[in-house]
Design a protein around this motif. Structure first.
Motif, PDB file in Angstrom:
ATOM      1  N   ALA A  77      36.314  75.608  33.664  1.00  0.00           N
ATOM      2  CA  ALA A  77      36.167  76.191  35.001  1.00  0.00           C
ATOM      3  C   ALA A  77      35.059  75.488  35.785  1.00  0.00           C
ATOM      4  N   MET A  78      33.949  75.203  35.117  1.00  0.00           N
ATOM      5  CA  MET A  78      32.849  74.486  35.789  1.00  0.00           C
ATOM      6  C   MET A  78      33.269  73.063  36.159  1.00  0.00           C
ATOM      7  N   GLU A  79      34.051  72.418  35.297  1.00  0.00           N
ATOM      8  CA  GLU A  79      34.530  71.067  35.591  1.00  0.00           C
ATOM      9  C   GLU A  79      35.420  71.082  36.835  1.00  0.00           C
ATOM     10  N   ARG A  80      36.272  72.092  36.962  1.00  0.00           N
ATOM     11  CA  ARG A  80      37.129  72.217  38.151  1.00  0.00           C
ATOM     12  C   ARG A  80      36.297  72.445  39.405  1.00  0.00           C
ATOM     13  N   GLN A  81      35.284  73.308  39.305  1.00  0.00           N
ATOM     14  CA  GLN A  81      34.409  73.558  40.463  1.00  0.00           C
ATOM     15  C   GLN A  81      33.676  72.287  40.876  1.00  0.00           C
ATOM     16  N   ALA A  82      33.214  71.527  39.897  1.00  0.00           N
ATOM     17  CA  ALA A  82      32.533  70.262  40.190  1.00  0.00           C
ATOM     18  C   ALA A  82      33.486  69.269  40.838  1.00  0.00           C
ATOM     19  N   GLU A 141      40.231  64.320  41.916  1.00  0.00           N
ATOM     20  CA  GLU A 141      41.227  64.448  42.986  1.00  0.00           C
ATOM     21  C   GLU A 141      42.451  65.220  42.500  1.00  0.00           C
ATOM     22  N   MET A 142      42.879  64.965  41.251  1.00  0.00           N
ATOM     23  CA  MET A 142      44.026  65.692  40.707  1.00  0.00           C
ATOM     24  C   MET A 142      43.717  67.173  40.580  1.00  0.00           C
ATOM     25  N   GLN A 143      42.517  67.489  40.114  1.00  0.00           N
ATOM     26  CA  GLN A 143      42.125  68.895  39.993  1.00  0.00           C
ATOM     27  C   GLN A 143      42.094  69.571  41.356  1.00  0.00           C
ATOM     28  N   THR A 144      41.661  68.859  42.373  1.00  0.00           N
ATOM     29  CA  THR A 144      41.617  69.416  43.724  1.00  0.00           C
ATOM     30  C   THR A 144      43.027  69.623  44.271  1.00  0.00           C
ATOM     31  N   ILE A 145      43.918  68.667  44.056  1.00  0.00           N
ATOM     32  CA  ILE A 145      45.314  68.811  44.495  1.00  0.00           C
ATOM     33  C   ILE A 145      45.938  70.045  43.836  1.00  0.00           C
ATOM     34  N   LEU A 146      45.700  70.211  42.540  1.00  0.00           N
ATOM     35  CA  LEU A 146      46.248  71.365  41.834  1.00  0.00           C
ATOM     36  C   LEU A 146      45.673  72.676  42.387  1.00  0.00           C
ATOM     37  N   LEU A 147      44.388  72.677  42.716  1.00  0.00           N
ATOM     38  CA  LEU A 147      43.779  73.866  43.309  1.00  0.00           C
ATOM     39  C   LEU A 147      44.426  74.192  44.658  1.00  0.00           C
ATOM     40  N   LEU A 148      44.668  73.169  45.474  1.00  0.00           N
ATOM     41  CA  LEU A 148      45.301  73.384  46.780  1.00  0.00           C
ATOM     42  C   LEU A 148      46.722  73.925  46.615  1.00  0.00           C
ATOM     43  N   ILE A 149      47.463  73.417  45.634  1.00  0.00           N
ATOM     44  CA  ILE A 149      48.808  73.939  45.363  1.00  0.00           C
ATOM     45  C   ILE A 149      48.699  75.385  44.883  1.00  0.00           C
ATOM     46  N   GLU A 150      47.725  75.660  44.024  1.00  0.00           N
ATOM     47  CA  GLU A 150      47.500  77.027  43.524  1.00  0.00           C
ATOM     48  C   GLU A 150      47.230  77.984  44.686  1.00  0.00           C
ATOM     49  N   GLN A 151      46.472  77.550  45.672  1.00  0.00           N
ATOM     50  CA  GLN A 151      46.190  78.390  46.842  1.00  0.00           C
ATOM     51  C   GLN A 151      47.473  78.693  47.622  1.00  0.00           C
ATOM     52  N   GLU A 152      48.352  77.714  47.724  1.00  0.00           N
ATOM     53  CA  GLU A 152      49.628  77.923  48.418  1.00  0.00           C
ATOM     54  C   GLU A 152      50.534  78.856  47.615  1.00  0.00           C
ATOM     55  N   VAL A 153      50.505  78.741  46.297  1.00  0.00           N
ATOM     56  CA  VAL A 153      51.255  79.652  45.428  1.00  0.00           C
ATOM     57  C   VAL A 153      50.763  81.084  45.635  1.00  0.00           C
ATOM     58  N   ALA A 154      49.447  81.238  45.778  1.00  0.00           N
ATOM     59  CA  ALA A 154      48.877  82.563  46.024  1.00  0.00           C
ATOM     60  C   ALA A 154      49.341  83.114  47.374  1.00  0.00           C
ATOM     61  N   LYS A 155      49.369  82.254  48.410  1.00  0.00           N
ATOM     62  CA  LYS A 155      49.858  82.684  49.727  1.00  0.00           C
ATOM     63  C   LYS A 155      51.304  83.157  49.634  1.00  0.00           C
ATOM     64  N   ALA A 156      52.090  82.466  48.810  1.00  0.00           N
ATOM     65  CA  ALA A 156      53.502  82.804  48.647  1.00  0.00           C
ATOM     66  C   ALA A 156      53.692  84.082  47.831  1.00  0.00           C
TER      67      ALA A 156
END
Length: 181
Positions: A77-82, A141-156
């Motif tokens: 989780a800390m690695e993703r935040q970083a 960058e990959m972790q950030t892309i996945l986070l952005l997709i996760e945010q869109e999944v949450a919106k959906a």
């Protein structure tokens, strides 16, 4: 596909955006640029990609590998935040008018592939009509892309209620490695 011309795009930016009318996530590649392209992720594909690629990144984390098992989840989780903090300055706001023409011509995605390379990954996307995009990205960058997709999944709302079913293959790590590599 036979008879389709291949339109290859160098991946420079990725903008995911949930469209409630389509009930899909648009992945806009290089939005606002001359070489823009887009593909649609279905619910099944988006949830599968998130599950498999997050699991793959967690399993291949050098930091997590050196951490005792009971602390790994917190370290990951800390690695993703970083990663998000590191890539924050590269994130730019994409306006709706830049996405509208892409949503009209977006192809249904049929392949998203992540291949390890030196200090990062080669991310490849392919659409059913022959369009494709690929580019080298860092782990952050990959972790950030996945986070952005996760945010869109949450919106959906795709992870809420009985309609959200995670494919059983996500529980099988050998299946995860085979599909990611």
């Amino acid at each position: 596909k036979e008879g389709c011309s291949v339109n290859a795009h160098a991946l420079k930016s990725v903008t995911p955006r949930y469209d409630p009318v389509e009930d899909r996530i648009l992945l806009a590649i290089n939005a606002g640029q001359d070489d823009a392209w887009a593909c649609w992720l279905t619910r099944r594909m988006a949830l599968g990609v998130l599950g498999r690629l997050n699991q793959y990144l967690d399993q291949t984390s050098a930091i997590a590998a050196r951490t005792p098992l009971e602390y790994r989840a917190e370290v990951v989780a800390m690695e993703r935040q970083a990663a998000v903090a590191k890539t924050q300055t590269a994130l730019s706001k994409v306006e709706g008018e830049q996405l509208a023409p892409l949503s009209a011509v977006g192809e249904l995605a049929h392949e998203l592939k992540l291949t390890p390379q030196d200090d990062g990954f080669l991310l490849s996307l392919k659409g059913h009509e022959g369009g494709q995009a690929q580019g080298t990205i860092s782990r952050a960058e990959m972790q950030t892309i996945l986070l952005l997709i996760e945010q869109e999944v949450a919106k959906a709302g795709w992870r809420e209620g009985p309609a959200s079913v995670v494919p059983p293959s996500l529980a099988d790590s050998s299946e995860t490695k085979r599909r990611v590599n």
